[in-house]
Write a protein that holds these residues in place. Structure first.
Motif, PDB file in Angstrom:
ATOM      1  N   HIS A  81       0.840  -1.196   0.000  1.00 45.00           N
ATOM      2  CA  HIS A  81       0.000   0.000   0.000  1.00 45.00           C
ATOM      3  C   HIS A  81       0.879   1.251   0.000  1.00 45.00           C
ATOM      4  O   HIS A  81       1.993   1.236   0.539  1.00 45.00           O
ATOM      5  CB  HIS A  81      -0.876   0.057   1.257  1.00 45.00           C
ATOM      6  CG  HIS A  81      -1.733  -1.146   1.481  1.00 45.00           C
ATOM      7  ND1 HIS A  81      -3.105  -1.119   1.330  1.00 45.00           N
ATOM      8  CD2 HIS A  81      -1.427  -2.417   1.869  1.00 45.00           C
ATOM      9  CE1 HIS A  81      -3.604  -2.315   1.621  1.00 45.00           C
ATOM     10  NE2 HIS A  81      -2.607  -3.122   1.957  1.00 45.00           N
ATOM     11  N   ASP A  82       0.348   2.327  -0.581  1.00 49.47           N
ATOM     12  CA  ASP A  82       0.948   3.650  -0.436  1.00 49.47           C
ATOM     13  C   ASP A  82       0.181   4.354   0.668  1.00 49.47           C
ATOM     14  O   ASP A  82      -0.971   4.750   0.484  1.00 49.47           O
ATOM     15  CB  ASP A  82       0.852   4.429  -1.747  1.00 49.47           C
ATOM     16  CG  ASP A  82       1.459   5.823  -1.640  1.00 49.47           C
ATOM     17  OD1 ASP A  82       2.363   6.005  -0.805  1.00 49.47           O
ATOM     18  OD2 ASP A  82       1.023   6.716  -2.388  1.00 49.47           O
ATOM     19  N   ARG A  83       0.794   4.481   1.823  1.00 47.11           N
ATOM     20  CA  ARG A  83       0.064   5.028   2.964  1.00 47.11           C
ATOM     21  C   ARG A  83      -0.405   6.459   2.758  1.00 47.11           C
ATOM     22  O   ARG A  83      -1.553   6.782   3.091  1.00 47.11           O
ATOM     23  CB  ARG A  83       0.933   4.909   4.227  1.00 47.11           C
ATOM     24  CG  ARG A  83       0.220   5.359   5.492  1.00 47.11           C
ATOM     25  CD  ARG A  83       1.082   5.154   6.727  1.00 47.11           C
ATOM     26  NE  ARG A  83       0.454   5.755   7.902  1.00 47.11           N
ATOM     27  CZ  ARG A  83       1.026   5.818   9.102  1.00 47.11           C
ATOM     28  NH1 ARG A  83       2.231   5.316   9.272  1.00 47.11           N
ATOM     29  NH2 ARG A  83       0.390   6.374  10.113  1.00 47.11           N
ATOM     30  N   PRO A  84       0.397   7.367   2.197  1.00 49.92           N
ATOM     31  CA  PRO A  84      -0.062   8.754   2.035  1.00 49.92           C
ATOM     32  C   PRO A  84      -1.318   8.899   1.185  1.00 49.92           C
ATOM     33  O   PRO A  84      -2.146   9.778   1.418  1.00 49.92           O
ATOM     34  CB  PRO A  84       1.136   9.458   1.388  1.00 49.92           C
ATOM     35  CG  PRO A  84       2.321   8.660   1.832  1.00 49.92           C
ATOM     36  CD  PRO A  84       1.828   7.243   1.852  1.00 49.92           C
ATOM     37  N   THR A  85      -1.481   8.019   0.177  1.00 48.33           N
ATOM     38  CA  THR A  85      -2.658   8.129  -0.701  1.00 48.33           C
ATOM     39  C   THR A  85      -3.723   7.089  -0.370  1.00 48.33           C
ATOM     40  O   THR A  85      -4.778   7.060  -1.004  1.00 48.33           O
ATOM     41  CB  THR A  85      -2.252   7.958  -2.175  1.00 48.33           C
ATOM     42  OG1 THR A  85      -1.708   6.649  -2.360  1.00 48.33           O
ATOM     43  CG2 THR A  85      -1.227   9.002  -2.570  1.00 48.33           C
ATOM     44  N   ASP A  86      -3.435   6.235   0.617  1.00 46.77           N
ATOM     45  CA  ASP A  86      -4.374   5.190   1.025  1.00 46.77           C
ATOM     46  C   ASP A  86      -4.805   4.346  -0.175  1.00 46.77           C
ATOM     47  O   ASP A  86      -6.001   4.088  -0.387  1.00 46.77           O
ATOM     48  CB  ASP A  86      -5.604   5.810   1.713  1.00 46.77           C
ATOM     49  CG  ASP A  86      -6.463   4.746   2.404  1.00 46.77           C
ATOM     50  OD1 ASP A  86      -5.902   3.708   2.788  1.00 46.77           O
ATOM     51  OD2 ASP A  86      -7.694   4.953   2.534  1.00 46.77           O
ATOM     52  N   SER A  87      -3.846   3.909  -0.974  1.00 50.71           N
ATOM     53  CA  SER A  87      -4.150   3.125  -2.165  1.00 50.71           C
ATOM     54  C   SER A  87      -3.313   1.851  -2.198  1.00 50.71           C
ATOM     55  O   SER A  87      -2.220   1.790  -1.623  1.00 50.71           O
ATOM     56  CB  SER A  87      -3.882   3.944  -3.424  1.00 50.71           C
ATOM     57  OG  SER A  87      -2.516   4.320  -3.498  1.00 50.71           O
ATOM     58  N   VAL A  88      -3.836   0.821  -2.863  1.00 55.02           N
ATOM     59  CA  VAL A  88      -3.108  -0.430  -3.035  1.00 55.02           C
ATOM     60  C   VAL A  88      -2.201  -0.308  -4.253  1.00 55.02           C
ATOM     61  O   VAL A  88      -2.662   0.007  -5.353  1.00 55.02           O
ATOM     62  CB  VAL A  88      -4.071  -1.612  -3.213  1.00 55.02           C
ATOM     63  CG1 VAL A  88      -3.291  -2.903  -3.487  1.00 55.02           C
ATOM     64  CG2 VAL A  88      -4.946  -1.784  -1.971  1.00 55.02           C
TER      65      VAL A  88
END
Length: 408
Positions: A81-88
Motif C-alpha cells: 500500500h501507499d500510505r499517504p494516498t491510502d491506495s493499493v
C-alpha cells in the motif's frame, strides 16, 4: 558438580522454533537430543508469525503440518500500500504457484505456538529431552566431542555430547563462547510492534491478512494473527525515530496517538501487547567451528519485513539435521558440516539479508521520483503472471533453497 557422559548426543541451546524444529528433525533421524533453555518456561514471545510455503513443506515432512494448520490463519495474498494516498500499489497471490508448490499460502502462526506444539507432542522423552532454567556457561571441545558446563536450578553440571548447536538468538552465548564474529550492522532506529483486537478489516476493504504500507515518514507492516483472542489480533509494526526514546515510545498516550494516526477512529484502541526492539542485519563469519554449530538468529539476524528470519532459521535447522545425522551415523564425511555452513551462510547473505534490506528501503523511501519508480516496477511485476510468480518464489525462499543446494 555432576558430570554425565553422552557423546552420541547432540545438545541444542535455545528452545525457540529453530531449536525445536532442529531437535525434532535430528530425533526423527535417530539422534538423541537435549535442548537447554535458560528461561524457566516456554516464552510467549510475540515475534515471528509468518510461516512461508517452503517452510510448511518441511514441517509437513516432519509430521507437524497437520497439527498446526487448524491453529493458524491461512493467507494466500499480500498487498503493498501507499500510505499517504491510502491506495493499493500491488497484490501478490500465491495461488499463482499452485501448480508448482504444495502449499500456496502462508500460515500466520506465532513462533511460540509452533514451539509449544512440537514440545507438547514430541519432547521430554529419553531421546528428546528439553530442560528449562538451564544456562550454558562454558564449552570445551576436542576431537571426541564437547564438554558443556550448565548452570541449573540445582547447581552447576557438566555434560559430554558429540556436538552443540547454538539456536539461542542474536545475542547467542554459544556464538560468543566459540568466538565467531557477527558481521554486519545495526539500524539506528528501533521498531515498535503493537497488537490490537480492533477489527481493521471491517472498516478497510483494502486489507488482507498481510499488508505493507510504504510511507517516507512512517511506514507500517500490518498483519493479522489468531492470537488468544476469538476474533484474532492485528499486529502493526512501525519505525521509531532516532529522537524518540523508549520511555516516550512505550507511553500509552504515544501508542494511542501512533495507532490513531495510522487509522483514526472514535474511542481508544484496545492494545493487547507492545514490543520495542532493536534491529540488526548481521551474519556469523561461519556457521561451524569444530563441533560447535550455529542456526537461526544465532547465525544471522535481519529486519522482520518479509517474515524471513524464522523461516530462514528453520531452513538452517532442517539442512543441519540431515547432514549432522549422516555424519553421526557414519554414513558421510565430517566435511558435510562445512558444506552446511557454506550453503546456509550463502542463503543468509544472498537472499535473507539482501531481500530484507531491499524491503526496508522500499517501505521507507523518501525521494518522490524513486518512490514512483519503485511503485511502477512493483505494479508491473504483480500484473504479469510470470514476473509475479518469480517474485513470490524468491519472497517465499524457494529460490534461496535451490541456490543454496547448488553450493558445494
Amino acid at each position: 558438580m555432576s558430570e554425565s557422559k553422552a557423546t552420541a548426543r547432540v545438545v541444542i541451546v535455545g528452545a525457540g522454533p529453530v531449536g525445536m524444529v532442529c531437535a525434532l528433525a535430528l530425533n526423527r533421524r535417530g539422534v538423541p537430543v537435549t535442548v537447554f533453555e535458560q528461561e524457566p518456561a516456554p516464552v510467549k514471545d510475540q515475534r515471528a508469525a509468518t510461516i512461508h510455503p517452503s517452510t510448511l513443506e518441511m514441517l509437513n515432512e516432519l509430521g507437524v503440518f497437520e497439527t498446526i494448520l487448524p491453529l493458524g490463519l491461512k493467507s494466500n495474498t499480500y498487498r503493498f500500500h501507499d500510505r499517504p494516498t491510502d491506495s493499493v500499489v500491488a497484490e501478490f497471490d500465491l495461488e499463482l504457484l499452485r501448480d508448482e508448490i504444495k502449499f500456496p499460502f502462508v500460515l500466520q502462526y506465532e513462533q511460540y505456538k509452533l514451539t509449544a506444539s512440537i514440545a507438547a507432542e514430541y519432547a521430554n522423552a529419553a531421546d528428546f529431552d528439553v530442560r528449562f532454567s538451564h544456562t550454558v556457561t562454558a564449552i570445551e571441545q576436542n576431537a571426541d566431542g564437547v564438554v558443556i558446563e550448565i548452570a541449573t536450578p540445582s547447581g552447576t553440571e557438566r555434560m559430554r555430547a558429540g556436538y552443540i548447536i547454538g539456536c539461542d538468538g542474536g545475542r547467542s552465548t554459544v556464538r560468543k563462547l566459540a568466538d565467531i564474529d557477527f558481521e554486519g550492522f545495526t539500524y539506528p532506529e528501533k521498531f515498535i510492534k503493537i497488537a490490537t483486537s480492533f477489527e481493521f478489516e471491517t472498516v478497510n476493504p483494502n486489507l488482507c491478512f498481510r499488508n505493507y504500507f510504504s510511507d517516507p515518514r512512517e511506514w507500517c507492516n500490518l498483519f493479522k494473527v489468531r492470537g488468544e483472542n476469538p476474533g484474532g489480533l492485528w499486529r502493526a509494526i512501525f519505525p521509531i525515530p532516532d529522537d524518540e526514546d523508549e520511555t516516550m515510545a512505550l507511553a500509552p498516550e504515544r501508542i494511542e496517538a501512533r495507532l490513531q494516526k495510522f487509522f483514526p477512529k472514535s474511542g481508544r484502541y484496545d492494545v493487547e501487547y507492545v514490543n520495542l526492539y532493536g534491529v540488526h542485519q548481521r551474519v556469523a563469519a561461519t556457521f561451524r567451528k569444530g563441533r560447535i554449530l550455529l542456526a537461526g538468529d544465532s547465525a544471522h539476524a535481519n529486519n522482520p519485513i518479509g517474515g524471513m528470519g524464522m523461516n530462514g532459521g528453520i531452513h538452517d535447522g532442517i539442512n543441519l539435521a540431515g547432514k549432522l545425522a549422516t555424519v553421526i551415523h557414519g554414513e558421510g564425511p565430517d566435511e558435510l558440516l562445512d558444506l552446511y555452513s557454506r550453503q546456509r551462510r550463502h542463503a543468509a547473505v544472498k537472499y535473507v539479508q539482501a531481500q530484507t534490506i531491499s524491503n526496508k528501503r522500499l517501505m521507507e523511501e523518501r525521494d518522490p521520483a524513486v518512490r514512483k519508480a519503485n511503485f511502477d516496477e512493483l505494479r508491473r511485476t504483480a500484473e504479469n503472471v510470470e514476473t509475479a510468480r518469480a517474485y513470490m518464489r524468491r519472497a517465499a525462499l524457494f529460490d534461496s533453497l535451490r541456490d543454496a543446494a547448488a553450493v558445494n
